[in-house]
Each structure stands twice: as structure tokens, then as C-alpha cells.
Write a protein that holds these residues in place. Structure first.
Motif, PDB file in Angstrom:
ATOM      1  N   ARG A  10       8.183  11.889   9.578  1.00 16.09           N
ATOM      2  CA  ARG A  10       8.760  12.344   8.314  1.00 16.09           C
ATOM      3  C   ARG A  10       8.386  11.417   7.159  1.00 16.09           C
ATOM      4  O   ARG A  10       8.330  11.847   6.003  1.00 16.09           O
ATOM      5  CB  ARG A  10      10.283  12.445   8.420  1.00 16.09           C
ATOM      6  N   SER A  11       8.138  10.170   7.438  1.00 14.97           N
ATOM      7  CA  SER A  11       7.789   9.230   6.376  1.00 14.97           C
ATOM      8  C   SER A  11       6.462   9.586   5.716  1.00 14.97           C
ATOM      9  O   SER A  11       6.194   9.175   4.584  1.00 14.97           O
ATOM     10  CB  SER A  11       7.725   7.801   6.926  1.00 14.97           C
ATOM     11  N   GLU A  12       5.645  10.355   6.397  1.00 12.94           N
ATOM     12  CA  GLU A  12       4.336  10.712   5.855  1.00 12.94           C
ATOM     13  C   GLU A  12       4.435  11.713   4.708  1.00 12.94           C
ATOM     14  O   GLU A  12       3.520  11.813   3.889  1.00 12.94           O
ATOM     15  CB  GLU A  12       3.456  11.287   6.964  1.00 12.94           C
ATOM     16  N   GLN A  13       5.539  12.468   4.638  1.00 11.37           N
ATOM     17  CA  GLN A  13       5.722  13.442   3.561  1.00 11.37           C
ATOM     18  C   GLN A  13       6.878  13.087   2.639  1.00 11.37           C
ATOM     19  O   GLN A  13       7.277  13.902   1.814  1.00 11.37           O
ATOM     20  CB  GLN A  13       5.969  14.849   4.134  1.00 11.37           C
ATOM     21  N   ALA A  14       7.427  11.895   2.757  1.00 10.65           N
ATOM     22  CA  ALA A  14       8.599  11.513   1.960  1.00 10.65           C
ATOM     23  C   ALA A  14       8.263  10.375   1.019  1.00 10.65           C
ATOM     24  O   ALA A  14       7.366   9.578   1.276  1.00 10.65           O
ATOM     25  CB  ALA A  14       9.741  11.101   2.882  1.00 10.65           C
ATOM     26  N   GLY A  35       0.789  -1.226   0.000  1.00  8.99           N
ATOM     27  CA  GLY A  35       0.000   0.000   0.000  1.00  8.99           C
ATOM     28  C   GLY A  35       0.817   1.270   0.000  1.00  8.99           C
ATOM     29  O   GLY A  35       0.245   2.363   0.040  1.00  8.99           O
ATOM     30  N   ALA A  36       2.141   1.167  -0.049  1.00 10.06           N
ATOM     31  CA  ALA A  36       2.986   2.372  -0.082  1.00 10.06           C
ATOM     32  C   ALA A  36       2.660   3.185  -1.330  1.00 10.06           C
ATOM     33  O   ALA A  36       2.485   2.621  -2.419  1.00 10.06           O
ATOM     34  CB  ALA A  36       4.454   1.978  -0.076  1.00 10.06           C
ATOM     35  N   PRO A  37       2.568   4.515  -1.219  1.00 14.11           N
ATOM     36  CA  PRO A  37       2.238   5.350  -2.381  1.00 14.11           C
ATOM     37  C   PRO A  37       3.385   5.363  -3.391  1.00 14.11           C
ATOM     38  O   PRO A  37       4.508   5.725  -3.065  1.00 14.11           O
ATOM     39  CB  PRO A  37       2.020   6.740  -1.760  1.00 14.11           C
ATOM     40  N   LEU A  38       3.096   4.955  -4.630  1.00 11.73           N
ATOM     41  CA  LEU A  38       4.110   4.904  -5.681  1.00 11.73           C
ATOM     42  C   LEU A  38       3.628   5.635  -6.929  1.00 11.73           C
ATOM     43  O   LEU A  38       4.059   5.331  -8.038  1.00 11.73           O
ATOM     44  CB  LEU A  38       4.441   3.438  -6.022  1.00 11.73           C
ATOM     45  N   THR A  39       2.747   6.603  -6.739  1.00 12.42           N
ATOM     46  CA  THR A  39       2.174   7.340  -7.859  1.00 12.42           C
ATOM     47  C   THR A  39       3.140   8.408  -8.369  1.00 12.42           C
ATOM     48  O   THR A  39       4.181   8.694  -7.755  1.00 12.42           O
ATOM     49  CB  THR A  39       0.876   8.021  -7.411  1.00 12.42           C
ATOM     50  N   ALA A  40       2.773   9.011  -9.497  1.00  8.70           N
ATOM     51  CA  ALA A  40       3.580  10.104 -10.054  1.00  8.70           C
ATOM     52  C   ALA A  40       3.670  11.263  -9.072  1.00  8.70           C
ATOM     53  O   ALA A  40       4.714  11.915  -8.952  1.00  8.70           O
ATOM     54  CB  ALA A  40       2.980  10.565 -11.380  1.00  8.70           C
ATOM     55  N   GLU A  41       2.591  11.523  -8.356  1.00  7.73           N
ATOM     56  CA  GLU A  41       2.604  12.592  -7.355  1.00  7.73           C
ATOM     57  C   GLU A  41       3.553  12.257  -6.213  1.00  7.73           C
ATOM     58  O   GLU A  41       4.286  13.115  -5.719  1.00  7.73           O
ATOM     59  CB  GLU A  41       1.184  12.815  -6.819  1.00  7.73           C
ATOM     60  N   LEU A  64      10.068  14.691  -1.426  1.00  4.15           N
ATOM     61  CA  LEU A  64      11.495  14.667  -1.121  1.00  4.15           C
ATOM     62  C   LEU A  64      11.926  13.330  -0.526  1.00  4.15           C
ATOM     63  O   LEU A  64      11.101  12.456  -0.242  1.00  4.15           O
ATOM     64  CB  LEU A  64      11.865  15.817  -0.181  1.00  4.15           C
ATOM     65  N   ILE A  65      13.219  13.178  -0.367  1.00  5.26           N
ATOM     66  CA  ILE A  65      13.820  12.002   0.271  1.00  5.26           C
ATOM     67  C   ILE A  65      14.417  12.457   1.593  1.00  5.26           C
ATOM     68  O   ILE A  65      14.987  13.551   1.687  1.00  5.26           O
ATOM     69  CB  ILE A  65      14.887  11.377  -0.637  1.00  5.26           C
ATOM     70  N   VAL A  66      14.276  11.649   2.616  1.00  4.88           N
ATOM     71  CA  VAL A  66      14.791  11.972   3.941  1.00  4.88           C
ATOM     72  C   VAL A  66      15.898  10.997   4.301  1.00  4.88           C
ATOM     73  O   VAL A  66      15.758   9.783   4.112  1.00  4.88           O
ATOM     74  CB  VAL A  66      13.675  11.900   5.002  1.00  4.88           C
ATOM     75  N   VAL A  67      17.008  11.531   4.835  1.00  4.83           N
ATOM     76  CA  VAL A  67      18.096  10.684   5.316  1.00  4.83           C
ATOM     77  C   VAL A  67      18.380  11.017   6.775  1.00  4.83           C
ATOM     78  O   VAL A  67      18.447  12.188   7.155  1.00  4.83           O
ATOM     79  CB  VAL A  67      19.377  10.838   4.467  1.00  4.83           C
ATOM     80  N   VAL A  80       6.425   2.313   8.783  1.00  2.00           N
ATOM     81  CA  VAL A  80       6.741   3.522   8.028  1.00  2.00           C
ATOM     82  C   VAL A  80       5.816   3.640   6.821  1.00  2.00           C
ATOM     83  O   VAL A  80       5.502   2.655   6.154  1.00  2.00           O
ATOM     84  CB  VAL A  80       8.213   3.550   7.574  1.00  2.00           C
ATOM     85  N   ALA A  81       5.374   4.857   6.550  1.00  2.00           N
ATOM     86  CA  ALA A  81       4.383   5.079   5.506  1.00  2.00           C
ATOM     87  C   ALA A  81       4.972   4.967   4.110  1.00  2.00           C
ATOM     88  O   ALA A  81       4.254   4.689   3.156  1.00  2.00           O
ATOM     89  CB  ALA A  81       3.738   6.446   5.695  1.00  2.00           C
ATOM     90  N   CYS A  82       6.259   5.194   3.967  1.00  3.17           N
ATOM     91  CA  CYS A  82       6.885   5.139   2.656  1.00  3.17           C
ATOM     92  C   CYS A  82       7.961   4.060   2.662  1.00  3.17           C
ATOM     93  O   CYS A  82       8.333   3.539   3.714  1.00  3.17           O
ATOM     94  CB  CYS A  82       7.485   6.494   2.303  1.00  3.17           C
ATOM     95  N   PRO A  83       8.492   3.698   1.491  1.00  2.00           N
ATOM     96  CA  PRO A  83       9.603   2.737   1.464  1.00  2.00           C
ATOM     97  C   PRO A  83      10.778   3.232   2.299  1.00  2.00           C
ATOM     98  O   PRO A  83      11.044   4.430   2.378  1.00  2.00           O
ATOM     99  CB  PRO A  83       9.963   2.667  -0.022  1.00  2.00           C
ATOM    100  N   ILE A  84      11.479   2.301   2.919  1.00  2.00           N
ATOM    101  CA  ILE A  84      12.642   2.638   3.744  1.00  2.00           C
ATOM    102  C   ILE A  84      13.868   1.917   3.214  1.00  2.00           C
ATOM    103  O   ILE A  84      13.819   0.714   2.925  1.00  2.00           O
ATOM    104  CB  ILE A  84      12.387   2.297   5.223  1.00  2.00           C
ATOM    105  N   MET A  85      14.955   2.653   3.041  1.00  2.00           N
ATOM    106  CA  MET A  85      16.220   2.099   2.580  1.00  2.00           C
ATOM    107  C   MET A  85      17.186   2.029   3.761  1.00  2.00           C
ATOM    108  O   MET A  85      17.440   3.034   4.422  1.00  2.00           O
ATOM    109  CB  MET A  85      16.827   2.946   1.460  1.00  2.00           C
TER     110      MET A  85
END
Length: 301
Positions: free
Chosen positions: A249-253, A149-155, A160-163, A282-287
Motif C-alpha cells: 500500500r505504501s507504493e500508492q500512498a 528519496g521518498a516522493p514529495l512532489t506535487a503529484e 491518498l493516505i492509508v491508516v 516503506v516507499a512513502c513517509p510513515i507516521m
């Protein structure tokens, strides 16, 4: 960072796996890298650890037929995911061995290893999620964990990316990996330093601590802007619990990048008692990027 290897995705036919395939295909297009889809045929994973009867040739034929279908389906999903960006080279591999060792071995030649995860489901569907923490500790390349369910759309790809930066040399591989990702996607990078120390009430002491925070972050980023002049590097210092800050931060990255060694901060958080919960939350993919210098120094290849 290994720039000439493929992006390898572990696939198992689950929804989490499909998300990992989509992320890996988009990353392959953005980096102009080949994509390799790996399916591990592990009878214990498919039938469960309680199997007592030996599998017949018919059983293995059925498993292999399903495995080929999983790889064909994943290939179609990858082509669809990358279509809006550019054409990519896709290869597939069917492996007959336990999942963990099979994927770990392929991190040696990979640019990035990608796996999916989900919070619940059958043993087989949850399998890649269950090995993600072990891969994070031992992978020889950056590991990306993509939640179902992680967002992978064009939007989402415009975000940004967070480190996470902890001020040690061990965070440098994570910074470099994050900059490569930001450059490939043409998005800003937020370098986030989480201060976990106890603030003192004295105004003078507080100013001293604030200066120290700024110095730590500045030293961590020294030289990187010159190496990546096309990336806008933003800086932020937060006094908070690292895990809470990471989740916020994962919510906006579109991607969070963290190191797996170092003192305190993200490193201690990722591989402490909350590691599995964070990998699932985490809401987005994590590396997760390991500092391999210590591995190379003390362990045989």
C-alpha cells in the motif's frame, strides 16, 4: 492530537534529513503550523564512540560552525519546499546533548516529530535513522519517518493516505491523526484492516468471519465521518501478512499511518523483529502514533 504545537524536524545535514525537512515544511504549510528545525550537536555522533582524546575549544568551534551551517541550509530547504503552498514560520534550535534524549524531550510540546532515515552511510548520516525506532516507542506525539528519496512532489501530494486499523481502542489515535492529515491535504483516506486469522473451509463459517471483519472495521470508524465530513473515507479488508500489505500500500500512498499499540496487526509488526527493516523499506513517509492513554495512566510525566 496536539494541534497548537510546532512540527519539529531533526536535522543532521544528510539526504534523509533533507527529505524530512521537505516533508515537515510541506506539512507545516498544509496545517498552518510553525516549523522548528532542531540540530543536535553530539560529539560522539560526529567523531564516533572510539574517541579517547578530549575535544579542544577549536574542535567545539568547528562543530558549532558546521551545526549552524546545517541549520541555515535546512531553513533554505524548508522555504523552497513550502513555497508552492504558503509561507511558514520557521525557527531553529541548536542542542548540546545526545540525539535520542534531545529529540524525545521535544516530542512533549510538538504537534509532530519528523526524522529522516537512510539504509546506509556514515555513523552521523545514519544517526537519525538509528533512533527512529526508539522514538516510535516513546514519543509523546506522532512520529513521521521519511526515507531518503521518498516522493514529495506535487503529484505525490495528490495520493491518498492509508491508516492501519486493528479493531482496538489503541488504533483510534492513529485514525484521528490520519484524518487530520487527509483533511489538511484534501485527499481520501483508506482505512485498511488486515485480517491475520486462519480462514476455515466451511462456507457458512467463512461468511461469519467476513461479517466479523466488516463489523470490526465499521466499529473502528464509527463517528469519524461525522467529525471529518470533508474527508472521503474508503474501507478495505485484506487477509495477508501485515508487513507485506503495508509495503504494497505504501507504493500508492503519500503517507502511511499506524498505531504503536494493540493486538496483532500493524502494532505487533511494527515493533517486532522486522521493525527496523520496515522503517527503512516503506516507499512513502510513515507516521507512527502511540496510544498515550496507557502512558499517562501508568507513567509519570
Amino acid at each position: 492530537m496536539r494541534s497548537n504545537g510546532p512540527i519539529v524536524v531533526g536535522v543532521d545535514g544528510s539526504a534523509g534529513s533533507a527529505a524530512a525537512v521537505a516533508w515537515g515544511a510541506q506539512a507545516a504549510a498544509q496545517h498552518c503550523a510553525p516549523l522548528r528545525l532542531v540540530h543536535v550537536l553530539d560529539p560522539v555522533a560526529d567523531y564516533g564512540p572510539g574517541v579517547t582524546e578530549p575535544l579542544t575549544s577549536t574542535d567545539y568551534a568547528r562543530l558549532e560552525g558546521h551545526a549552524r551551517w546545517v541549520l541555515d541550509t535546512a531553513t533554505e530547504e524548508a522555504l523552497i519546499a513550502a513555497r508552492a503552498l504558503r509561507d511558514i514560520e520557521i525557527t531553529t534550535e541548536l542542542v548540546y546533548e545526545p540525539v535520542g534524549p534531545a529529540l524525545l524531550d521535544r516530542t512533549r510540546a510538538a504537534r509532530t516529530m519528523v526524522v529522516g532515515t537512510r539504509e546506509r552511510g556514515s555513523v552521523r548520516r545514519a544517526l537519525l535513522g538509528s533512533v527512529s525506532a526508539a522514538l516510535a516507542r516513546r514519543a509523546r506525539c506522532p512520529l513521521v519517518v521519511v526515507r531518503e528519496g521518498a516522493p514529495l512532489t506535487a503529484e505525490a501530494r495528490k495520493q491518498l493516505i492509508v491508516v492501519g486499523v486493528d479493531g482496538t481502542e489503541s488504533s483510534e489515535p492513529a485514525i484521528e491523526a490520519a484524518l487530520h492529515e487527509a483533511s489538511a491535504r484534501d485527499v481520501p483516506l483508506l482505512a485498511l484492516h488486515v485480517w491475520t486469522g486462519v480462514e476455515v473451509p466451511s462456507t457458512t463459517a467463512a461468511l461469519t468471519v467476513d461479517t466479523e471483519k466488516q463489523i470490526v472495521l465499521a466499529e473502528s470508524l464509527a463517528g469519524w465521518q461525522e467529525r471529518f465530513p470533508d474527508v472521503e473515507i474508503r474501507r478495505e479488508i485484506v487477509t495477508d501478512r501485515p508487513e507485506r500489505c503495508l509495503l504494497e500500500r505504501s507504493e500508492q500512498a503519500q503517507l502511511l499511518v499506524v498505531g504503536s499499540r494493540g493486538r496483532g496487526g500493524f502494532a505487533g509488526m511494527l515493533f517486532g523483529s522486522t521493525s527496523q527493516a520496515l522503517l527503512l523499506s516503506v516507499a512513502c513517509p510513515i507516521m507512527i502514533v502511540r496510544d498515550l492513554s496507557m502512558v499517562v495512566r501508568y507513567l509519570p510525566d
